[in-house]
Design an enzyme around this catalytic site. Structure first.
Site, PDB file in Angstrom:
ATOM      1  N   ASP A  84       9.277   2.606  -0.645  1.00  0.00           N
ATOM      2  CA  ASP A  84       8.311   3.278   0.218  1.00  0.00           C
ATOM      3  C   ASP A  84       8.651   2.901   1.653  1.00  0.00           C
ATOM      4  OD1 ASP A  84       6.188   4.079   1.760  1.00  0.00           O
ATOM      5  OD2 ASP A  84       4.639   3.334   0.407  1.00  0.00           O
ATOM      6  N   TYR A 133       0.847  -1.184   0.000  1.00  0.00           N
ATOM      7  CA  TYR A 133       0.000   0.000   0.000  1.00  0.00           C
ATOM      8  C   TYR A 133       0.885   1.237   0.000  1.00  0.00           C
ATOM      9  CZ  TYR A 133      -3.289   3.547   1.733  1.00  0.00           C
ATOM     10  OH  TYR A 133      -4.049   4.670   1.886  1.00  0.00           O
ATOM     11  N   LYS A 187       5.525   9.309   8.729  1.00  0.00           N
ATOM     12  CA  LYS A 187       5.361   8.745  10.075  1.00  0.00           C
ATOM     13  C   LYS A 187       6.336   9.325  11.094  1.00  0.00           C
ATOM     14  CE  LYS A 187       2.331   5.550   8.570  1.00  0.00           C
ATOM     15  NZ  LYS A 187       0.919   5.511   8.932  1.00  0.00           N
TER      16      LYS A 187
END
Length: 427
Positions: free
Chosen positions: A241, A146, A269
């Site tokens: 990613d 994702y 994050k």
């Protein structure tokens, strides 16, 4: 007898009238485990307290950013100090330069970096930049990985899309989706065959080097090296990613652990200290294709926001000061050893890397999305609610990853293991 959630239930009814599904991000709706979500009143350290006064040991950690724990004083003080000087400028500020310098120093593959506001924005920008740099259109991604809700990447995606049984999204044009090729993770023959057939058309290969949005599983030996070799041979851009793994599994992320350097990296994050943030960076010759130097346009009013930069810098510097990765590894080892004892002979599989972990409700090997989907979701839902009722909050989906923070103690881990044992029926 479960915990009381009267105020949460009232809030959720109101939210459902005002917000689609009652939530501002799909996995929060508890659709993957049944029931209704609780609403948080406050969080501190390793614990969150809901509006009904129930306290939980938290292993979601705002989905990864809370690596020091919730509301660490060093981050709160940094935000307070930055806010006193102004919450947003839309003009360059020194904190942006400090964050860029730290990222480039800690991640050797990143020679230049640009700040954005989310992980989705970071991956979206990487894709556009790769296409602009190569002059090609096709993108390769992997089942279950994702990369945010970018149109061309919502094809066989993980995270909330997978949790709700719809790994593709309505509203994504077929013509755009056709430019995205999806492959099974860890399948070396598939990647070789694709590059032999269409290598000259591929702009980029994007992946989570450690997939963490379909549970948590790992690249097999040589797999990342193969991707690096194929991209280099055919002139494609390799994009890691590391929104989840960046500064979480090691100071230099997953690429440090595996010794493989991508051309571009997406981050988020941890680098925001809990505030909205993202970043992408890589080789200077690629990054210099961005406006205002080059023809690839990318912009953002709040990019490099001083509050987010101050929070992220404070968190990263504190991690380094206390050698946080070593401490997190010890806590992770303690949890893993305990869980492995508890699940022996139970058709369950436990994966961990550093402070990230996942318990799969399947006894088979999990090396890709197809394996992860063999999990018994109803069994996981029962496990989740038993743990929640006992005051331990895991991610409300079989296809998400758990996070340990530096605020967790050995006692927290031991209490958690006792709760897991009871939830599994060990005693």
């Amino acid at each position: 007898m479960g915990l009381s959630h009267q105020l949460s239930e009232k809030l959720f009814k109101t939210a459902q009238r005002l917000i689609p599904g009652g939530v501002n991000s799909p996995v929060r709706a508890f659709r993957g485990v049944g029931g209704e979500p609780f609403f948080v009143d406050r969080a501190k350290g390793a614990r969150i307290t809901d509006v009904d006064g129930n306290e939980y040991i938290d292993y979601v950690g705002t989905w990864g950013p809370a690596i020091l724990g919730h509301a660490p004083e060093v981050v709160i003080e940094a935000i307070r100090g930055a806010a006193g000087r102004g919450v947003s400028f839309g003009i360059p500020n020194p904190l942006e330069v400090g964050m860029a310098a730290l990222i480039c120093a800690w991640v050797p593959s990143i020679e230049k970096v640009r700040m954005v506001n989310s992980g989705t924005e970071a991956t979206m920008s990487c894709i556009r930049l790769a296409r602009g740099f190569t002059g090609r259109e096709k993108i390769v991604k992997f089942d279950g990985c994702y990369h945010g809700h970018v149109d061309s990447l919502l094809v066989k995606a993980g995270s909330g899309a997978l949790t709700h049984g719809e790994p593709d999204s309505a509203g994504v044009p077929a013509a755009l989706a056709a430019l995205t090729v999806t492959l099974p993770f860890n399948d070396t023959n598939a990647i070789r065959s694709l590059f032999m057939a269409e290598g000259s058309k591929i702009a980029a290969v994007i992946l989570e080097p450690i997939p963490a949005n379909a549970g948590l599983y790992f690249p097999e030996p040589g797999y990342l090296e193969l991707l690096r070799q194929q991209c280099s041979e055919y002139g494609a851009v390799l994009i890691f990613d590391e929104v989840m793994t960046g500064f979480r599994v090691a100071r230099g992320g997953a690429q440090e652990l595996y010794g493989v350097s991508p051309d571009l990296t997406a981050l988020g994050k941890v680098i925001g200290g809990g505030l909205p943030v993202g970043a992408f960076g890589g080789r200077a010759e690629i990054m210099d294709c961005l406006s205002p130097l080059g023809p690839v346009y990318q912009a953002g009013t709040l990019s490099g926001n001083p509050l987010a930069m101050a929070a992220g810098l404070a968190q990263l510097r504190e991690l380094e000061r206390v050698d946080g990765w070593a401490a997190l590894e010890k806590l992770g080892e303690r949890l893993e050893a305990g869980v492995r004892d508890l699940i022996a002979g139970k058709d369950l599989t436990f994966h961990r890397v550093g402070s990230m972990f996942c318990l799969f409700c399947t006894g088979g090997m999990v090396r890709n999305l197809a394996d992860a989907q063999n999990s018994d979701r109803e069994r996981f839902a029962r496990f989740f609610h038993k743990c929640l009722d006992a005051g331990v909050y895991f991610a409300p989906s079989q296809f998400e990853t758990g996070f340990i923070s530096l605020a967790h103690t050995e006692h927290d881990i031991d209490v958690t293991l006792d709760v897991i044992a009871k939830a599994l029926g060990n005693h």
